[in-house]
Scaffold this motif. Structure first.
Motif, PDB file in Angstrom:
ATOM      1  N   LYS A 130       0.849  -1.193   0.000  1.00 27.03           N
ATOM      2  CA  LYS A 130       0.000   0.000   0.000  1.00 27.03           C
ATOM      3  C   LYS A 130       0.882   1.240   0.000  1.00 27.03           C
ATOM      4  N   PHE A 131       0.415   2.282  -0.703  1.00 29.77           N
ATOM      5  CA  PHE A 131       1.171   3.526  -0.801  1.00 29.77           C
ATOM      6  C   PHE A 131       0.226   4.704  -0.610  1.00 29.77           C
ATOM      7  N   ASP A 132       0.756   5.787  -0.036  1.00 31.48           N
ATOM      8  CA  ASP A 132      -0.019   7.001   0.189  1.00 31.48           C
ATOM      9  C   ASP A 132       0.779   8.223  -0.251  1.00 31.48           C
ATOM     10  N   SER A 133       0.064   9.266  -0.649  1.00 32.93           N
ATOM     11  CA  SER A 133       0.698  10.528  -1.017  1.00 32.93           C
ATOM     12  C   SER A 133      -0.204  11.678  -0.584  1.00 32.93           C
ATOM     13  N   ALA A 134       0.352  12.585   0.201  1.00 38.44           N
ATOM     14  CA  ALA A 134      -0.443  13.697   0.722  1.00 38.44           C
ATOM     15  C   ALA A 134      -0.402  14.926  -0.179  1.00 38.44           C
ATOM     16  N   ASP A 135       0.570  14.986  -1.109  1.00 36.43           N
ATOM     17  CA  ASP A 135       0.688  16.176  -1.964  1.00 36.43           C
ATOM     18  C   ASP A 135       0.226  15.887  -3.388  1.00 36.43           C
ATOM     19  N   LEU A 136       1.071  15.260  -4.187  1.00 34.04           N
ATOM     20  CA  LEU A 136       0.712  14.945  -5.564  1.00 34.04           C
ATOM     21  C   LEU A 136      -0.048  13.626  -5.627  1.00 34.04           C
ATOM     22  N   PRO A 137      -0.991  13.483  -6.577  1.00 29.50           N
ATOM     23  CA  PRO A 137      -1.688  12.206  -6.716  1.00 29.50           C
ATOM     24  C   PRO A 137      -0.742  11.118  -7.221  1.00 29.50           C
ATOM     25  N   LEU A 138      -1.023   9.889  -6.839  1.00 28.04           N
ATOM     26  CA  LEU A 138      -0.286   8.739  -7.341  1.00 28.04           C
ATOM     27  C   LEU A 138      -0.842   8.373  -8.720  1.00 28.04           C
ATOM     28  N   LEU A 139       0.028   8.391  -9.726  1.00 30.14           N
ATOM     29  CA  LEU A 139      -0.385   8.109 -11.100  1.00 30.14           C
ATOM     30  C   LEU A 139       0.415   6.936 -11.642  1.00 30.14           C
ATOM     31  N   ASP A 140      -0.211   6.115 -12.464  1.00 30.69           N
ATOM     32  CA  ASP A 140       0.570   5.123 -13.181  1.00 30.69           C
ATOM     33  C   ASP A 140       1.186   5.790 -14.406  1.00 30.69           C
ATOM     34  N   VAL A 141       1.978   5.043 -15.155  1.00 29.87           N
ATOM     35  CA  VAL A 141       2.721   5.645 -16.265  1.00 29.87           C
ATOM     36  C   VAL A 141       1.789   6.172 -17.351  1.00 29.87           C
ATOM     37  N   GLU A 142       0.600   5.554 -17.531  1.00 30.81           N
ATOM     38  CA  GLU A 142      -0.340   6.032 -18.542  1.00 30.81           C
ATOM     39  C   GLU A 142      -0.863   7.417 -18.181  1.00 30.81           C
ATOM     40  N   ALA A 143      -1.259   7.604 -16.925  1.00 30.50           N
ATOM     41  CA  ALA A 143      -1.763   8.906 -16.496  1.00 30.50           C
ATOM     42  C   ALA A 143      -0.662   9.953 -16.509  1.00 30.50           C
ATOM     43  N   VAL A 144       0.571   9.558 -16.143  1.00 33.52           N
ATOM     44  CA  VAL A 144       1.712  10.484 -16.200  1.00 33.52           C
ATOM     45  C   VAL A 144       1.917  10.973 -17.626  1.00 33.52           C
ATOM     46  N   ALA A 145       1.941  10.036 -18.579  1.00 33.75           N
ATOM     47  CA  ALA A 145       2.157  10.400 -19.977  1.00 33.75           C
ATOM     48  C   ALA A 145       1.045  11.297 -20.493  1.00 33.75           C
TER      49      ALA A 145
END
Length: 260
Positions: A130-145
């Motif tokens: 499990k991973f969490d991020s309080a600032d930037l959203p967690l994106l997979d490579v498709e959403a990043v691109a």
């Protein structure tokens, strides 16, 4: 060779979506397929294909596949990703992805993300994380691109993302490095070159063409023994008749470059 590094590098060389912030629904009626030739150094080692299908104006279904063959090693890659547009975050967000790699770098990864991208749950080869991020959203490579391409359309010069990988989260930074003309399967086109920064152990360069709807036409990744290149071969669109009745038919017809 770590498969996460290899395929993250490969997919960061590719960027598919055609969208603007709060995109009008009629822009997302077409099924789009982009195919890239892949090279290791000067040797062609396979292809990468991505097919995008919008289910509505907020959700896109992305299916990617790749076939690689280098000397005696063969690798097959398939991924199914669901990406949404968030008006609240003003960003593309990953809902889920399923990734399967067979051959030299075999493995299975399944990922689920919460609605605002602050939490992810990963199952990588049976191991749960499990991973969490309080600032930037967690994106997979498709959403990043996809978000990177949107940033270029909006004229941004620097941007950073937190990318969810198979077993970790990495923070990536990019900047616009300049404009260049490139010879492509679609002739000589104007491009915007984007480079990765704050990672001195690698060189990542991505060329997006405003002449081709800001699609990626070339990407390179160099790190240690890795020397990868992706080159756009074809860009195809399949649109319903209703799409052409509300748009300029001459400007919106399907495009396909000859196979080299």
């Amino acid at each position: 060779m770590n498969r996460t590094i290899f395929f993250s590098a490969l997919m960061l060389c590719l960027s598919p979506l055609s969208a603007l912030a709060s995109p009008p629904a009629e822009w997302h009626q077409c099924v789009k397929t982009l195919t890239y030739d892949l090279y290791y150094g000067s040797h062609k080692i396979g292809f990468f294909e991505r097919k995008l299908s919008w289910e509505n104006n907020q959700t896109v279904d992305i299916r990617s596949r790749s076939r690689l063959s280098a000397i005696v090693a063969k690798t097959n890659f398939e991924q199914h990703t669901r990406v949404i547009w968030s008006d609240i975050k003003n960003s593309f967000l990953t809902q889920s992805f399923n990734r399967s790699i067979t051959g030299l770098l075999d493995g299975e990864t399944r990922a689920q993300f919460n609605q605002d991208g602050t939490h992810s749950e990963i199952v990588n080869d049976g191991e749960k994380m499990k991973f969490d991020s309080a600032d930037l959203p967690l994106l997979d490579v498709e959403a990043v691109a996809s978000q990177m391409r949107l940033n270029l359309i909006q004229g941004k010069k620097t941007f950073d993302f937190k990318m969810q990988e198979s077993d970790d989260v990495s923070h990536y930074y990019f900047r616009v490095a300049g404009e260049e003309k490139l010879n492509t399967n679609y002739g000589t086109v104007n491009t915007v070159r984007v480079e990765q920064i704050k990672k001195p152990d690698r060189q990542v360069n991505l060329w997006f063409s405003p002449d081709l709807d800001y699609q990626l036409v070339r990407g390179t990744y160099k790190r240690k023994i890795l020397d990868l290149k992706a080159v756009l071969r074809t860009k195809r669109e399949l649109c319903p008749q209703s799409y052409f009745t509300s748009n300029n038919p001459e400007a919106m017809t399907a495009q396909s470059a000859p196979m080299n």
